[in-house]
Every structure is written in structure tokens, then in C-alpha cells.
Write a protein that holds these residues in place. Structure first.
Motif, PDB file in Angstrom:
ATOM      1  N   LEU A 137       0.865  -1.175   0.000  1.00  0.00           N
ATOM      2  CA  LEU A 137       0.000   0.000   0.000  1.00  0.00           C
ATOM      3  C   LEU A 137       0.900   1.223   0.000  1.00  0.00           C
ATOM      4  O   LEU A 137       1.661   1.445   0.939  1.00  0.00           O
ATOM      5  CB  LEU A 137      -0.916   0.007   1.215  1.00  0.00           C
ATOM      6  N   LEU A 138       0.822   1.992  -1.068  1.00  0.00           N
ATOM      7  CA  LEU A 138       1.708   3.130  -1.275  1.00  0.00           C
ATOM      8  C   LEU A 138       0.958   4.421  -1.004  1.00  0.00           C
ATOM      9  O   LEU A 138      -0.118   4.651  -1.551  1.00  0.00           O
ATOM     10  CB  LEU A 138       2.214   3.100  -2.721  1.00  0.00           C
ATOM     11  N   ARG A 139       1.518   5.237  -0.137  1.00  0.00           N
ATOM     12  CA  ARG A 139       0.944   6.554   0.125  1.00  0.00           C
ATOM     13  C   ARG A 139       1.941   7.603  -0.314  1.00  0.00           C
ATOM     14  O   ARG A 139       3.093   7.575   0.103  1.00  0.00           O
ATOM     15  CB  ARG A 139       0.629   6.718   1.607  1.00  0.00           C
ATOM     16  N   LEU A 140       1.507   8.528  -1.149  1.00  0.00           N
ATOM     17  CA  LEU A 140       2.434   9.544  -1.651  1.00  0.00           C
ATOM     18  C   LEU A 140       1.696  10.840  -1.925  1.00  0.00           C
ATOM     19  O   LEU A 140       0.470  10.885  -1.955  1.00  0.00           O
ATOM     20  CB  LEU A 140       3.143   9.047  -2.911  1.00  0.00           C
ATOM     21  N   ASN A 141       2.477  11.891  -2.092  1.00  0.00           N
ATOM     22  CA  ASN A 141       1.940  13.188  -2.502  1.00  0.00           C
ATOM     23  C   ASN A 141       2.081  13.295  -4.009  1.00  0.00           C
ATOM     24  O   ASN A 141       3.178  13.151  -4.550  1.00  0.00           O
ATOM     25  CB  ASN A 141       2.702  14.332  -1.834  1.00  0.00           C
ATOM     26  N   HIS A 142       0.966  13.533  -4.684  1.00  0.00           N
ATOM     27  CA  HIS A 142       0.990  13.626  -6.143  1.00  0.00           C
ATOM     28  C   HIS A 142       0.153  14.817  -6.564  1.00  0.00           C
ATOM     29  O   HIS A 142      -1.024  14.923  -6.241  1.00  0.00           O
ATOM     30  CB  HIS A 142       0.431  12.342  -6.765  1.00  0.00           C
ATOM     31  N   GLU A 143       0.787  15.754  -7.272  1.00  0.00           N
ATOM     32  CA  GLU A 143       0.132  16.965  -7.761  1.00  0.00           C
ATOM     33  C   GLU A 143      -0.562  17.710  -6.621  1.00  0.00           C
ATOM     34  O   GLU A 143      -1.698  18.165  -6.734  1.00  0.00           O
ATOM     35  CB  GLU A 143      -0.873  16.621  -8.873  1.00  0.00           C
ATOM     36  N   GLY A 144       0.153  17.774  -5.482  1.00  0.00           N
ATOM     37  CA  GLY A 144      -0.320  18.583  -4.369  1.00  0.00           C
ATOM     38  C   GLY A 144      -1.330  17.925  -3.461  1.00  0.00           C
ATOM     39  O   GLY A 144      -1.840  18.567  -2.544  1.00  0.00           O
ATOM     40  N   LYS A 145      -1.656  16.657  -3.691  1.00  0.00           N
ATOM     41  CA  LYS A 145      -2.615  15.998  -2.799  1.00  0.00           C
ATOM     42  C   LYS A 145      -2.136  14.602  -2.444  1.00  0.00           C
ATOM     43  O   LYS A 145      -1.371  13.983  -3.188  1.00  0.00           O
ATOM     44  CB  LYS A 145      -4.005  15.931  -3.440  1.00  0.00           C
ATOM     45  N   LYS A 146      -2.590  14.136  -1.279  1.00  0.00           N
ATOM     46  CA  LYS A 146      -2.200  12.801  -0.838  1.00  0.00           C
ATOM     47  C   LYS A 146      -2.956  11.750  -1.637  1.00  0.00           C
ATOM     48  O   LYS A 146      -4.150  11.872  -1.884  1.00  0.00           O
ATOM     49  CB  LYS A 146      -2.479  12.628   0.652  1.00  0.00           C
ATOM     50  N   LYS A 147      -2.233  10.712  -2.023  1.00  0.00           N
ATOM     51  CA  LYS A 147      -2.795   9.683  -2.878  1.00  0.00           C
ATOM     52  C   LYS A 147      -2.458   8.325  -2.280  1.00  0.00           C
ATOM     53  O   LYS A 147      -1.365   8.124  -1.755  1.00  0.00           O
ATOM     54  CB  LYS A 147      -2.176   9.815  -4.277  1.00  0.00           C
ATOM     55  N   GLN A 148      -3.382   7.391  -2.351  1.00  0.00           N
ATOM     56  CA  GLN A 148      -3.137   6.037  -1.861  1.00  0.00           C
ATOM     57  C   GLN A 148      -3.330   5.055  -3.007  1.00  0.00           C
ATOM     58  O   GLN A 148      -4.373   5.035  -3.662  1.00  0.00           O
ATOM     59  CB  GLN A 148      -4.101   5.705  -0.724  1.00  0.00           C
ATOM     60  N   ILE A 149      -2.302   4.248  -3.265  1.00  0.00           N
ATOM     61  CA  ILE A 149      -2.332   3.301  -4.383  1.00  0.00           C
ATOM     62  C   ILE A 149      -1.983   1.911  -3.878  1.00  0.00           C
ATOM     63  O   ILE A 149      -1.016   1.730  -3.135  1.00  0.00           O
ATOM     64  CB  ILE A 149      -1.354   3.737  -5.499  1.00  0.00           C
ATOM     65  N   ASP A 150      -2.776   0.950  -4.294  1.00  0.00           N
ATOM     66  CA  ASP A 150      -2.561  -0.450  -3.934  1.00  0.00           C
ATOM     67  C   ASP A 150      -1.732  -1.091  -5.048  1.00  0.00           C
ATOM     68  O   ASP A 150      -2.091  -0.995  -6.220  1.00  0.00           O
ATOM     69  CB  ASP A 150      -3.924  -1.144  -3.810  1.00  0.00           C
ATOM     70  N   LEU A 151      -0.623  -1.718  -4.688  1.00  0.00           N
ATOM     71  CA  LEU A 151       0.208  -2.408  -5.678  1.00  0.00           C
ATOM     72  C   LEU A 151       0.132  -3.913  -5.432  1.00  0.00           C
ATOM     73  O   LEU A 151       0.405  -4.384  -4.326  1.00  0.00           O
ATOM     74  CB  LEU A 151       1.671  -1.963  -5.592  1.00  0.00           C
ATOM     75  N   ARG A 152      -0.249  -4.669  -6.446  1.00  0.00           N
ATOM     76  CA  ARG A 152      -0.228  -6.130  -6.377  1.00  0.00           C
ATOM     77  C   ARG A 152       1.085  -6.582  -6.995  1.00  0.00           C
ATOM     78  O   ARG A 152       1.342  -6.313  -8.174  1.00  0.00           O
ATOM     79  CB  ARG A 152      -1.422  -6.725  -7.121  1.00  0.00           C
ATOM     80  N   VAL A 153       1.906  -7.272  -6.214  1.00  0.00           N
ATOM     81  CA  VAL A 153       3.256  -7.642  -6.637  1.00  0.00           C
ATOM     82  C   VAL A 153       3.293  -9.123  -6.989  1.00  0.00           C
ATOM     83  O   VAL A 153       2.852  -9.971  -6.217  1.00  0.00           O
ATOM     84  CB  VAL A 153       4.273  -7.345  -5.512  1.00  0.00           C
ATOM     85  N   SER A 154       3.816  -9.422  -8.169  1.00  0.00           N
ATOM     86  CA  SER A 154       3.992 -10.813  -8.608  1.00  0.00           C
ATOM     87  C   SER A 154       5.457 -11.017  -8.974  1.00  0.00           C
ATOM     88  O   SER A 154       6.013 -10.261  -9.776  1.00  0.00           O
ATOM     89  CB  SER A 154       3.103 -11.118  -9.818  1.00  0.00           C
ATOM     90  N   VAL A 155       6.088 -12.030  -8.357  1.00  0.00           N
ATOM     91  CA  VAL A 155       7.494 -12.340  -8.620  1.00  0.00           C
ATOM     92  C   VAL A 155       7.565 -13.710  -9.295  1.00  0.00           C
ATOM     93  O   VAL A 155       7.003 -14.681  -8.799  1.00  0.00           O
ATOM     94  CB  VAL A 155       8.318 -12.356  -7.317  1.00  0.00           C
ATOM     95  N   LEU A 156       8.261 -13.768 -10.427  1.00  0.00           N
ATOM     96  CA  LEU A 156       8.341 -15.006 -11.210  1.00  0.00           C
ATOM     97  C   LEU A 156       9.800 -15.349 -11.502  1.00  0.00           C
ATOM     98  O   LEU A 156      10.519 -14.523 -12.081  1.00  0.00           O
ATOM     99  CB  LEU A 156       7.580 -14.828 -12.534  1.00  0.00           C
ATOM    100  N   PRO A 157      10.266 -16.552 -11.114  1.00  0.00           N
ATOM    101  CA  PRO A 157      11.645 -16.945 -11.449  1.00  0.00           C
ATOM    102  C   PRO A 157      11.788 -17.148 -12.967  1.00  0.00           C
ATOM    103  O   PRO A 157      10.981 -17.853 -13.574  1.00  0.00           O
ATOM    104  CB  PRO A 157      11.829 -18.280 -10.708  1.00  0.00           C
TER     105      PRO A 157
END
Length: 528
Positions: free
Chosen positions: A218-238
């Protein structure tokens, strides 16, 4: 010339040179002004940079780290560099500076609550040193670069981030508006540290390099002057040369719940809304992965979400959380499959059931029985168009009379890129090309075709955002009789067109006539 040999760098006159905006964006304005330099040209993995002081190794190293490219310094007068910076950066949208990347990243919160799959504890200690790997992953340059990749993906509006190891290079690509594009090639020696950093953020096992792993950030960041919350689904493949990481960015702000904004033609939207407001029956949305099916389903249940309605969903994964709707995360590894969830739903007094995907006979059978016993069922299938969905269900083993009586409507869809309204330009593909695309002779006399050009607002892509194409097939009496008689997908398609169905190609041609997208996009995504 290598960046370590600046003394013999060639001289350059910048006053008459115009640099491509794509190259300018490789270096933030603040960095260019701080070190008095200007990116000139990218050739493969080499970036030519004009500098007043080519012996400024600190600046060269910062640019090399920031871009992942080899820096070739070219000498230019300080006054010319200053003038060129003002000229070029004055006409381009300011990119988030590298120095602000750490500030933009407020924090990472892992909310993964899934039961983890048990992994083998035996580790091949001869292949790597776990302590060194953890130390490298927590190093400041690695953290900054991963943060930069994430914030850059958000800035560009990417849906996926790909980190791909190969024999001689490590590549980072972003999927923007459905198209993959390379953005950087970090040094190969940073490969393991970068991937380990992502795995640490996703709470994955960095020691396990032989099995696929899935996690969440769960990524929380400031983007274009406002707080934004983005969910990242991570997949790792050998893979053969190391672990490939794909991160899907789920931004709730990009979820459009207003069906009138998705791209439906008015007649198609009216048919779709009529079907979802029926008290029972099945509505199917079909299309390939990444065609916007989830958005259409969420838009549907958002309209149906009332205090007096009990809505249950089974999803894999739950992409967005919607208040007032009971959402269930499918976990096949513990036996919570779509079919198992559906059986439980029927004991939960539901009005509306959403099934993320019908993958097998068991799920299809339970969903159809639910539709026939007084429930509205919404679901998805992977088929090329609406008529072939009927054949797909019957190939799964569902009897024709069950399909004919339970399914009320099938909607096939695709996503195509929108032309940037700020820079789209008229095109003249010729009458032959327009006729072969599906335009009628009458339409030829009034159609205006536009194509992409590229400008700072669309990052020189010519496209900005995407719009849906929809093919809505109602299962009326005539279509129902045809299904019961064993009619083929071709017969169903012909009869549906006779009854007014707008095909995917016709939906696309309507978008071309509106100036929303290009003819090239429609031909790429649809068939006649």
C-alpha cells in the motif's frame, strides 16, 4: 566517449539546437539548473549531456544513477547552457525532481492478510549471501531508485510496472494506456538489490528465488499537491536470468463508476442498464485481460448498491473496496474457490451476486442455478465477442436450455487509447482504407479522421487515457430460440446485428467519427 574521460569532450553550440521533449524529461528541471547541464540525445543506453563543466563527476554520477544510462558529457559555454535550459524547460511540464522523490513517499504499509503458502526452508547458501542481500536492498541508492520508479509510474498514469532481468541488461518498463514502453535500464549489478527491495516492501521471502510469490504494497504519496493512496499487487516469477517482478497499480481514483462515462453508445447503454435492473437472471461481461471488465462490473453494482439490497462478490483479487458491498477474496490454496464462495452466497440471502470470473463447469453451473432461482448474477468470461460466449458456456458443459433461459445479456468490450485533445491532427487515410475498415459510402462523405501527434500534455505519446468499445447482445425471444435450436456463434451474430446490436468494430468506428480515437487503434483492437 565514456563519462570518465571528459577532458577531450567535443565542444558544442547550443543556441540553434532544439532538443526532443522526450529526452528533456529524462532529467528534472531542478537537477538541470543545479548542475547547469542539458540532456541532448539518447542513443541506446547512452545519454549525451551538454555541460559547462564536464569534470563535474558528482553531476555525471547523479544523472547516470537517475536515468540508468551511460552519460557522455559534451562541452558547451555556460551562458549557452543557461539559455538552453530556460528555452527547453520553459515549454515542458515540470517533472517531479529526483530530490523530491523521498519526500513524496510518505510511507509503505503492508496490509496483506492472506495465508501464505508454505515454502521449502532449505536454502542454497552457495548461491547468495542473505545478509549481504538484505544490506544491499536497504541501501539508500536502491531505496531512492525504487521510490523513483514507483512515483514515475504514478505520474505517467501506468497500470503496471515490469522489472525484467536478461543476460546482459536489466530493464524497467511501464504499461501506459495498455502499451508497454521502456523507461530505464538500471545497471545489471543493481538487479538483485532492486528486486529484493520490492520483495521486502511486499513482505515476501527474499531468500526464496525458485518459486513464484505474490504480495501487496500500500503506497501513500503526494501527487500533484494531494495525498494519494495506491494499492500495488506484486507478482514475482523466477526466470532464466533472475526474478521478474510485475507490479499492478490499483488507483481507486481511476475507477469510473459513472456508466455514462465509460464509452457505451446510447442504445447499448440503455440495453445494459435494463438488464442489470432486472430482479433475476445473468449478465455476462466478456473480453481479454485488461479490457476493463472489472470497471464495468463495479459500475454496475455501484448503481445497484442500495440499503435494501444485499450484494455479495467473489473476486480474485478484490481490486477495489466499495462501501456497502460484501466482498470475498477467493483463496484457492485453502479451498475457497469461486464455486465454494458461490455455494456459501446462496445461504446468505443475496439479491445480487458478482462472480469475478467463470472459469469452469462447476462455477458456471452454480451461477446459472442462482440466476434461475431469483438472483441477479453478474460475471465475466474470456471470449472474443458476445455471440461466442454462448458457445463457450455450452463447451463448458452447460445445457443450451439453461443458457437460453438464464442469460439475459452479454456485453463484450475492449479498451482503446484516447487521442490527446490538445494535439490530435486530421488524417487522410484514403477512401479505400476507410471502406475496408467498415465505413459506409454515406459515412465517407462526412467522416473526419484524426491521428496522434504528441505534445507535453500527453508526454509526446499522442494519446492520453482510454475509452471502451462495447458490443451488447440482448438475449431476446429470437436469439433464445436460436440457442435452443443449436445455432452457431455466426448465426447468433447475424441475428443480433439484424436486431440492432452495435458490434465492437461499429462501436470503434463511432469513436473515430467522434474524434475520440484513431483508425489505427480500432483496427488493432477489433475485427470486422
Amino acid at each position: 566517449m565514456a563519462w570518465g574521460q571528459p577532458s577531450g569532450a567535443p565542444a558544442l553550440d547550443l543556441f540553434t539546437m532544439q532538443v526532443d521533449m522526450v529526452v528533456i524529461r529524462l532529467i528534472p528541471e531542478e537537477t538541470a539548473r543545479k548542475h547547469q547541464l542539458l540532456p541532448l540525445q539518447r542513443a541506446g543506453a547512452t545519454l549525451k549531456v551538454a555541460m559547462a563543466d564536464p569534470s563535474n563527476f558528482l553531476a555525471i554520477d547523479e544523472i547516470r544513477f537517475m536515468t540508468g544510462l551511460t552519460v557522455e558529457p559534451i562541452v558547451a559555454p555556460a551562458a549557452a547552457v543557461r539559455e538552453a535550459i530556460e528555452r527547453h524547460y520553459g515549454s515542458v511540464e515540470v517533472v517531479e525532481p529526483q530530490q523530491q522523490v523521498d519526500q513524496a513517499l510518505i510511507g509503505f504499509i503492508d496490509e496483506e492478510e492472506a495465508e501464505s503458502v508454505e515454502l521449502e526452508e532449505e536454502i542454497d547458501d552457495g548461491s547468495f549471501n542473505l545478509a549481504e542481500m538484505e544490506k544491499a536492498a536497504e541501501g539508500a541508492p536502491v531505496i531512492r531508485l525504487v521510490n523513483h520508479i514507483l512515483t514515475d509510474a504514478v505520474r505517467r498514469g501506468a497500470s503496471d510496472i515490469h522489472m525484467e532481468p536478461y543476460e546482459r541488461e536489466f530493464r524497467v518498463r511501464l504499461r501506459v494506456d495498455g502499451i508497454l514502453q521502456p523507461v530505464m535500464t538500471p545497471p545489471l549489478r543493481m538487479r538483485d538489490a532492486l528486486i529484493s527491495r520490492v520483495k521486502i516492501m511486499a513482505k515476501l521471502d527474499i531468500a526464496e528465488k525458485r518459486l513464484p510469490q505474490d504480495g501487496r504494497i500500500l503506497l501513500r504519496l503526494n501527487h500533484e499537491g494531494k495525498k494519494k493512496q495506491i494499492d500495488l499487487r506484486v507478482s514475482v516469477l523466477p526466470t532464466l536470468h533472475g526474478e521478474k517482478v510485475v507490479m499492478r497499480l490499483l488507483d481507486k481514483e481511476n475507477l469510473r463508476l459513472d456508466m455514462t462515462q465509460l464509452g457505451f453508445e446510447p442504445e447499448s447503454l440503455a440495453k445494459f442498464q435494463k438488464a442489470i435492473f432486472k430482479p433475476y437472471g445473468m449478465v455476462l461481461v466478456t473480453g481479454p485481460t485488461g479490457s476493463g471488465k472489472t470497471n464495468t462490473l463495479y459500475s454496475s453494482i455501484a448503481q445497484l448498491n442500495k440499503p435494501e439490497t444485499n450484494i455479495l462478490t467473489a473476486e480474485d483479487p478484490v481490486e477495489f473496496q466499495i462501501s456497502g458491498i460484501n466482498q470475498v477474496q477467493v483463496r484457492e490454496q485453502i479451498g475457497l474457490t469461486f464455486a465454494a464462495a458461490l455455494r456459501s452466497f446462496l445461504r446468505q440471502d443475496p439479491n445480487i451476486i458478482l462472480v469475478g470470473e467463470i472459469r469452469d463447469f462447476e462455477t458456471a453451473e452454480i451461477a446459472i442455478k442462482a440466476a434461475l432461482t431469483g438472483h441477479l448474477v453478474l460475471s465475466t468470461l474470456h471470449t472474443n465477442d458476445a455471440p461466442s460466449t454462448v458457445s463457450r458456456l455450452m463447451n463448458m458443459g452447460i445445457e443450451p436450455f439453461l443458457v437460453a433461459t438464464s442469460v439475459h445479456l452479454i456485453c463484450a468490450q475492449r479498451l482503446v487509447r484516447r487521442l490527446c485533445p490538445a494535439c490530435k491532427v486530421p488524417e487522410n487515410p484514403g477512401q479505400k482504407a476507410l471502406l475496408s475498415a467498415g465505413f459506409t459510402n454515406e459515412e465517407l462523405r462526412k467522416v473526419k479522421v484524426y491521428g496522434p501527434k504528441g505534445c507535453p500534455k500527453c508526454l509526446d505519446r499522442g494519446y492520453k487515457g482510454r475509452v471502451g468499445l462495447y458490443e451488447v447482445m440482448e438475449i431476446g425471444e429470437e436469439i433464445r430460440d436460436l440457442i435452443l435450436a443449436g445455432g452457431s456463434a455466426i448465426d447468433l451474430r447475424r441475428k443480433s446485428i439484424e436486431r440492432g446490436m452495435v458490434t465492437l468494430r461499429r462501436s470503434g468506428l463511432a469513436k473515430v467519427m467522434e474524434g475520440t480515437t484513431s483508425l489505427e487503434e480500432i483496427i488493432r483492437e477489433t475485427v470486422l
